[in-house]
Design an enzyme around this catalytic site. Structure first.
Site, PDB file in Angstrom:
ATOM      1  N   ASP A   1      -5.005  -1.176   3.551  1.00 47.20           N
ATOM      2  CA  ASP A   1      -4.021  -0.190   3.106  1.00 47.20           C
ATOM      3  C   ASP A   1      -3.723   0.761   4.262  1.00 47.20           C
ATOM      4  OD1 ASP A   1      -2.455   1.290   1.075  1.00 47.20           O
ATOM      5  OD2 ASP A   1      -3.985   2.818   1.389  1.00 47.20           O
TER       6      ASP A   1
ATOM      7  N   THR B   1       2.969   1.833   2.973  1.00 42.27           N
ATOM      8  CA  THR B   1       2.392   2.786   3.932  1.00 42.27           C
ATOM      9  C   THR B   1       2.290   2.180   5.330  1.00 42.27           C
ATOM     10  OG1 THR B   1       0.208   2.084   3.166  1.00 42.27           O
ATOM     11  CG2 THR B   1       1.113   4.072   2.204  1.00 42.27           C
ATOM     12  N   THR B   2       1.970   0.886   5.412  1.00 40.40           N
ATOM     13  CA  THR B   2       1.949   0.225   6.716  1.00 40.40           C
ATOM     14  C   THR B   2       3.365   0.038   7.237  1.00 40.40           C
ATOM     15  OG1 THR B   2      -0.058  -0.951   6.019  1.00 40.40           O
ATOM     16  CG2 THR B   2       1.063  -1.756   7.984  1.00 40.40           C
TER      17      THR B   2
ATOM     18  N   ASP C   1      -1.920   1.155  -5.793  1.00 42.62           N
ATOM     19  CA  ASP C   1      -0.615   0.864  -5.203  1.00 42.62           C
ATOM     20  C   ASP C   1       0.294   0.157  -6.205  1.00 42.62           C
ATOM     21  OD1 ASP C   1      -1.615   1.989  -2.955  1.00 42.62           O
ATOM     22  OD2 ASP C   1      -1.532   0.194  -1.706  1.00 42.62           O
TER      23      ASP C   1
END
Length: 604
Positions: A107, A140-141, A438
C-alpha cells in the site's frame, strides 16, 4: 632686558599665527582627501559599505536551477522506492523499525509513512499519498508515481533554462483539460437498479483488491465489502460503523461478516462462566457506571467511637452496590454492558439471575452497539425504563480461533456491520486489514459518486491521446509542456507492464494504436495475464471516477508546488540548541531533543 622680553613675545605670537594657518589648511584638505579615497576605494560611494547580514552564521541556503533540479531528483528517488508496488503484480515491501516492528505491505500510503523521509521537498509526496488515502482510500501509489513522472518530464526543460512558472501554467491547463474529459469518459451507475448497482460495486471492489495480498480471494472479500457498505446509513456512510476484528489462525476463507456488532470477550471474573451465553430477542442495557465495590480514598479518614459503627459503614457500601444491581435487574434487561468495570460481586449477582454482563467494553464497540440496537448509554442506574434499552434478534458468544466473541445480530436499527478477519500470521492479517480498508473506501466512494471508468491504464492512455491532440492546437512553448504532461500519463500502463514482467514498449505501442482508432479503442488497457491489450471495461476492470480525478489533481498540484520552489534555506539554530541542551541537563527552556529517555510517558 625689557627689549629681550618684547622680542620673545613677538616671536611667540608669530609662531602661534603660523601654527593656526597650518591647522586651518589641514582641516580644509582632510574632507576632500577622504572623499577622494572613498570614491576610489572599491565599493565606496561605489560600494565600500558593510555587508548586510540577514541570516545567522551557519545557515545553509541553496537557490537557482541547481536547487530545483536537486528537489526533482529527490522526489524521483522516492518514487523509485514505491514504483514496483503498483498494480496486480506489484511487489511487497518489508519495512522494520528500530524497535523491531515489521510491516509487510504494498500500500503506497503505508510505505510512504514508514519510510521516514527527511528531504523537505520529497515530504510533499508523503502528504499527497496520505491525502489520497484519506479522501479516496485507493490510488495512493498511483498519485506518487504520477507526480514523480511529471517532475521527471519537466526536468530537461528546467535544465535548459525554461522558467518554472511557464511549466506550472501549462501543467495546470493540462490537468483541467484532463479532468474535464474524465467526466465525459465516465459511465454513470445512478440509474441502475439495486442488483445491477451491487454488481458494479462488486467489480470495483475486486479491481481494488486485485493488487493486494488477498487478491487470491478477491471475489469472496469483494462480496463481503459490498454487503458491509450496504448496511451503513446511505446518507452519512460513516466508516466507523464498520468494525474490523482480527483473529490470528485459520484461513482467509474462515473470515466472516456479522450483520450487527461483534467484539472480543472482555475481562471477566469467575462467575462469568455461570452466565447464559445466548439469548433470543434480549433487552440490552448500556451503562457508563462502575458496578463494583470501591475502596476508600487513600487520604480518607474516619474516626469512630464504637467498633459497631465500622460495621454500619461496611453495610452501607454493600447496600449501595446492591441497590445499583437491583435497579439493573428491575429494568428487565438480560444483557448488561458497561464502559467501566463490572466486579466479581456483580458478575455473580447477574449469573444467579440468568443475565449476561460485560465490563470495560471498548468505546467504539459500545457506540456501535448503541447505534445498532437502539439503546442509550446511561451514566446512572436511576430511572431506567424501556426507552433506554436496546434489543436485537439474537445474542451469542462464539468461539473464533483462540478467542471468544460476543455477537449481536439481527439488530432492528442495524446501520453497522463487523468483519472478522482470519489469517495465518499477524503481518498477513494486518495487510489484509489495509486491503479491506481500501476496498471499503472504494465502494463507499462509488456509492456517493456514482460514476466509473475502465481501469488497467485505459483511462491514462486515453487522457494521453486527448492531451497530445490538444497540444497541437496551441502555439509556442506551451505545446511542448503539455505534450510532456501527456507523455507522463503513460507511466501507469508502462509500470503495470514492467511490474508484471512484460515488454512495456511493445504493449504501449499496441495501446497507442488501439486508442488512435476513431471508435472502440478508448477502453483498451493492459492485460496483466498475457501482456497484451484488452477491453478493460468489457472485462469488468472498473474504477470510480473520483480515484482518477483526485490522483490527477493531487499529483499535478504537488509537481507544480515543487517546480515553484527556487530556494531552500535550512536554519541550523534548532540543531545547535539541541546539542547544547544535551550538555546542560534538565534546565528550563531546554529543547525536547535533550530530554529523550528521561522518564516514562515523556513526549519525544
Amino acid at each position: 632686558r625689557g627689549a629681550r622680553s618684547a622680542r620673545a613675545a613677538t616671536e611667540r605670537r608669530r609662531e602661534a599665527r603660523t601654527n593656526g594657518r597650518k591647522t586651518r589648511k589641514k582641516n580644509v584638505t582632510t574632507p576632500t582627501r577622504n572623499k577622494t579615497m572613498a570614491a576610489l576605494a572599491p565599493g565606496g560611494y561605489m560600494g565600500l559599505q558593510p555587508p548586510i547580514i540577514l541570516l545567522r552564521e551557519g545557515t545553509d541556503s541553496s537557490q537557482g536551477i541547481p536547487q530545483l533540479v536537486s528537489n526533482i531528483n529527490a522526489c524521483v528517488a522516492v518514487v523509485d522506492a514505491v514504483r514496483t508496488t503498483l498494480g496486480p503484480r506489484g511487489m511487497d515491501k518489508l519495512v522494520y523499525d528500530e524497535r523491531g516492528q515489521t510491516t509487510i505491505s504494498n500500500d503506497g500510503a503505508t510505505i510512504m509513512k514508514l519510510l521516514d523521509i527527511v528531504h523537505p521537498a520529497a515530504k510533499l509526496l508523503v502528504d499527497i499519498s496520505k491525502s489520497q488515502d484519506s479522501e479516496v482510500g485507493d490510488g495512493t501509489t498511483t498519485v506518487v508515481v504520477l507526480a514523480g513522472e511529471l517532475l521527471k518530464e519537466a526536468k530537461p526543460f528546467v535544465e535548459e533554462g525554461v522558467h518554472p512558472q511557464s511549466l506550472v501554467a501549462a501543467y495546470r491547463k493540462a490537468c483541467k483539460v484532463a479532468t474535464d474529459y474524465i467526466k465525459e469518459f465516465s459511465t454513470t451507475i445512478e440509474n441502475m437498479d439495486d442488483k445491477a448497482k451491487a454488481e458494479v460495486l462488486h467489480k470495483c471492489a475486486m479491481t481494488s483488491l486485485n493488487s493486494k495480498l488477498i487478491a487470491g480471494e478477491k471475489d469472496f472479500f469483494a462480496r463481503m465489502v459490498v454487503d458491509a457498505v450496504a448496511k451503513l446509513d446511505q446518507n452519512t456512510m460513516d466508516l466507523k460503523m464498520i468494525g474490523v476484528k482480527k483473529v490470528v489462525g485459520g484461513t482467509l476463507r474462515e473470515s466472516f461478516l456479522v450483520d450487527g456488532v461483534a467484539f472480543k470477550k472482555t475481562f471477566s471474573y469467575a462467575g462469568f462462566e455461570q452466565q447464559p451465553k445466548s439469548f433470543q430477542k434480549p433487552k440490552i442495557l448500556l451503562l457508563n457506571v462502575e458496578l463494583e465495590l470501591k475502596s476508600e480514598k487513600e487520604n480518607a479518614e474516619i474516626r469512630l467511637n464504637d467498633p459497631a459503627q465500622y460495621q454500619e459503614i461496611v453495610e452501607a457500601e454493600w447496600q449501595i452496590i446492591y441497590e445499583k444491581l437491583d435497579k439493573c435487574v428491575e429494568s428487565g434487561a438480560q444483557v448488561v454492558l458497561s464502559r467501566l468495570a463490572i466486579g466479581d460481586l456483580a458478575t455473580q449477582y447477574f449469573a444467579d439471575r440468568n443475565m449476561f454482563c460485560a465490563g470495560r467494553v471498548p468505546e467504539d464497540d459500545m457506540h456501535r452497539v448503541a447505534f445498532a440496537t437502539g439503546g442509550m448509554v446511561q451514566t446512572s442506574v436511576n430511572g431506567l425504563d424501556e426507552e433506554v434499552l436496546g434489543t436485537c434478534e439474537a445474542f451469542e458468544e462464539r468461539q473464533v480461533g483462540n478467542e471468544r466473541y460476543n455477537l449481536f445480530t439481527g439488530c432492528p436499527l442495524a446501520r453497522t456491520a463487523t468483519i472478522v478477519l482470519r489469517g495465518g500470521a499477524e503481518q498477513f492479517i494486518e495487510e489484509a486489514h489495509r486491503s479491506m480498508h481500501d476496498a471499503i473506501m472504494i465502494v463507499r466512494r462509488a456509492v456517493k459518486n456514482a460514476a466509473i471508468v475502465p481501469g488497467g491504464g485505459a483511462v491514462d492512455m486515453e487522457l494521453s491521446k486527448v492531451l497530445r491532440n490538444f497540444s497541437r492546437t496551441l502555439l509556442g512553448k506551451e505545446q511542448l509542456f503539455i505534450n510532456a504532461f501527456a507523455k507522463a500519463m503513460e507511466v501507469i500502463p508502462r509500470q503495470l507492464c514492467d511490474n508484471a514482467g512484460f515488454d512495456s514498449t511493445e504493449t504501449l505501442n499496441k495501446l497507442r494504436q488501439k486508442h488512435a482508432l476513431a471508435e472502440g479503442g478508448k477502453n483498451f488497457g493492459v492485460d496483466i495475464d498475457t501482456g497484451g491489450v484488452i477491453d478493460t471495461y468489457g472485462s469488468f476492470v472498473w474504477e470510480p471516477v473520483i480515484v482518477k480525478r483526485n490522483a490527477l489533481q493531487a499529483a499535478t498540484e504537488a509537481a507544480c508546488l515543487i517546480l515553484s520552489v527556487d530556494e531552500t534555506v535550512r536554519n541550523p539554530a534548532s540543531e545547535q540548541e539541541q546539542g547544547m541542551g544535551r550538555g546542560r541537563g534538565m534546565g528550563r527552556g531546554m529543547p525536547m531533543g535533550g530530554m529523550r529517555g528521561r522518564g516514562r510517558g515523556m513526549m519525544r
